[in-house]
Design a protein around this motif. Structure first.
Motif, PDB file in Angstrom:
ATOM      1  N   TYR A 124       1.181  -0.984  -0.127  1.00  0.00           N
ATOM      2  CA  TYR A 124       0.275   0.100   0.014  1.00  0.00           C
ATOM      3  C   TYR A 124       0.459   1.412   0.490  1.00  0.00           C
ATOM      4  O   TYR A 124       0.612   2.559  -0.750  1.00  0.00           O
ATOM      5  CB  TYR A 124      -0.774  -0.144   0.775  1.00  0.00           C
ATOM      6  N   GLU A 125       1.877   1.729   0.998  1.00  0.00           N
ATOM      7  CA  GLU A 125       3.001   2.554   0.970  1.00  0.00           C
ATOM      8  C   GLU A 125       3.994   1.464   1.213  1.00  0.00           C
ATOM      9  O   GLU A 125       4.606   1.863   2.463  1.00  0.00           O
ATOM     10  CB  GLU A 125       2.427   3.367   1.585  1.00  0.00           C
ATOM     11  N   PRO A 126       5.343   1.863   0.629  1.00  0.00           N
ATOM     12  CA  PRO A 126       6.301   1.088   1.082  1.00  0.00           C
ATOM     13  C   PRO A 126       7.487   2.006   2.591  1.00  0.00           C
ATOM     14  O   PRO A 126       7.797   1.753   2.313  1.00  0.00           O
ATOM     15  CB  PRO A 126       6.916   1.431  -0.197  1.00  0.00           C
ATOM     16  N   ARG A 127       6.390   3.382   2.005  1.00  0.00           N
ATOM     17  CA  ARG A 127       7.742   4.103   3.464  1.00  0.00           C
ATOM     18  C   ARG A 127       6.691   3.827   4.370  1.00  0.00           C
ATOM     19  O   ARG A 127       7.070   4.767   5.742  1.00  0.00           O
ATOM     20  CB  ARG A 127       7.164   5.960   2.587  1.00  0.00           C
ATOM     21  N   GLY A 128       6.077   2.556   4.743  1.00  0.00           N
ATOM     22  CA  GLY A 128       5.308   2.539   6.086  1.00  0.00           C
ATOM     23  C   GLY A 128       4.582   4.223   6.487  1.00  0.00           C
ATOM     24  O   GLY A 128       3.833   4.563   5.995  1.00  0.00           O
ATOM     25  N   LEU A 129       3.583   2.921   7.959  1.00  0.00           N
ATOM     26  CA  LEU A 129       2.932   3.721   8.327  1.00  0.00           C
ATOM     27  C   LEU A 129       2.701   4.810   8.722  1.00  0.00           C
ATOM     28  O   LEU A 129       1.882   5.878   7.874  1.00  0.00           O
ATOM     29  CB  LEU A 129       2.709   3.347   9.503  1.00  0.00           C
ATOM     30  N   VAL A 130       3.711   6.015   9.221  1.00  0.00           N
ATOM     31  CA  VAL A 130       3.617   7.010   8.752  1.00  0.00           C
ATOM     32  C   VAL A 130       3.467   7.935   7.181  1.00  0.00           C
ATOM     33  O   VAL A 130       2.722   8.684   7.722  1.00  0.00           O
ATOM     34  CB  VAL A 130       5.081   7.751   9.099  1.00  0.00           C
ATOM     35  N   ALA A 131       3.639   7.080   6.206  1.00  0.00           N
ATOM     36  CA  ALA A 131       3.233   7.776   5.377  1.00  0.00           C
ATOM     37  C   ALA A 131       1.479   7.639   4.773  1.00  0.00           C
ATOM     38  O   ALA A 131       1.193   8.570   3.671  1.00  0.00           O
ATOM     39  CB  ALA A 131       4.146   7.059   3.933  1.00  0.00           C
ATOM     40  N   ILE A 132       1.742   6.515   5.429  1.00  0.00           N
ATOM     41  CA  ILE A 132      -0.380   5.818   4.650  1.00  0.00           C
ATOM     42  C   ILE A 132      -0.937   7.267   6.093  1.00  0.00           C
ATOM     43  O   ILE A 132      -2.432   7.762   5.120  1.00  0.00           O
ATOM     44  CB  ILE A 132      -0.276   4.852   5.286  1.00  0.00           C
TER      45      ILE A 132
END
Length: 326
Positions: free
Chosen positions: A303-311
């Motif tokens: 969903y978002e390779p940069r992780g939960l922070v980016a989500i």
């Protein structure tokens, strides 16, 4: 609108404080134990973040430093009566020495090669401890001498004691990460992470700064090992030097968002409670926790390779626009 914007930091600060202290008032010892371990893994992920996130060096061998901290403080406590409050600094110093040895031999490697080299270092230490029957108890492990309520010896029968210490550790780790991210040192590490060859061309001593990051990360991780030993009162090579532990520490940070300030904390808040739920529903099936880690990692990265922070940032923008329109 300006007044409303100025209130947001206070709101989020109050919310974080409320969530942080809430476990102290649950009265449920099981939930409090889960909360303590969640904070411990948040601290370990923040420790890993210095090297694996900010500097971008994918280490899978941080269990080596964790085990050094656990065994060093426990050995000095059991054999010499030295308080773990002092022993944890000896463990941190030994972990820094280990980080220098590992770093000098492997920091010139990149990507998967560096990850494998760090994992191999943890495996070597585990084998050495396994065979140190006389000195370290070998595969039987070591028991921490139980003193019950002795805060000066890092022990208490109240889990609230450990929760407060773990919370302080997380706050200090956040401050260290925050300071690094906003310093020249942090900018150099970011340059190494984003484009090492370009950083070298600009005159950045990349190996030296990666080694500094490894030393800081190792010392912090070793202190977490001391905390773990005093919390569970028993350590063994497979528990504190295991390859699974090194992978889990990295996964917690990656899922949350490596290289960010709050990513490691968010990763721990998602993974540790989820792991407990998985154990409950699976009936303790061996490997269920690792399967869960793998599944969550795949979902988040997909969903978002940069992780939960980016989500969360992606979700926050539409909400902020709606608030502005209203």
């Amino acid at each position: 609108m300006a007044a409303q914007g100025s209130k947001q930091p206070f709101f989020w600060g109050a919310l974080i404080l409320l969530v942080a202290v809430a476990p102290l008032f649950t009265g449920n010892q099981y939930l409090l134990s889960v909360a303590v371990m969640t904070l411990l893994y948040a601290y370990l992920a923040l420790s890993w973040n210095v090297l694996g996130g900010i500097a971008g060096q994918l280490s899978l061998g941080h269990s080596a430093y964790f085990g050094i901290g656990a065994y060093a403080s426990t050995w000095f406590f059991v054999n010499l009566g030295l308080s773990p409050w002092m022993g944890m600094w000896i463990g941190a110093a030994l972990a820094v020495v280990a980080a220098v040895i590992v770093g000098i031999s492997s920091l010139h490697l990149r990507g998967a090669y560096f990850a494998l080299a760090t994992m191999a270092s943890a495996m070597v230490l585990r084998i050495l401890v396994d065979n140190a029957d006389t000195l370290l108890g070998g595969p039987r492990g070591m028991e921490v001498t139980l003193l019950r309520d002795a805060p000066w010896q890092f022990q208490s029968t109240y889990k609230e004691f450990y929760y407060v210490i773990a919370l302080v550790f997380v706050v200090l780790a956040l401050l260290i990460n925050w300071r690094i991210l906003r310093s020249r040192f942090g900018y150099y590490l970011a340059a190494v992470r984003n484009e090492q060859d370009a950083a070298l061309a600009l005159g950045v001593p990349t190996t030296r700064y990666k080694l500094y990051a490894a030393m800081i990360s190792a010392a912090m991780t070793a202190i977490g090992g001391t905390f773990y030993a005093q919390f569970v009162l028993f350590i063994s090579p497979d528990k504190v030097f295991g390859a699974n532990l090194g992978v889990v520490i990295a996964v917690v940070c990656i899922i949350g968002g490596r290289g960010t300030l709050w990513g490691p904390v968010l990763g721990a808040l998602l993974l540790l409670p989820s792991e407990e739920l998985a154990r409950s529903f699976s009936g303790g099936i061996l490997g269920a926790d690792m399967m869960l880690y793998g599944l969550l990692l795949m979902l988040v990265i997909w969903y978002e390779p940069r992780g939960l922070v980016a989500i969360l940032q992606r979700w926050h923008k539409p909400l902020a626009k709606r608030g502005a329109i209203k």
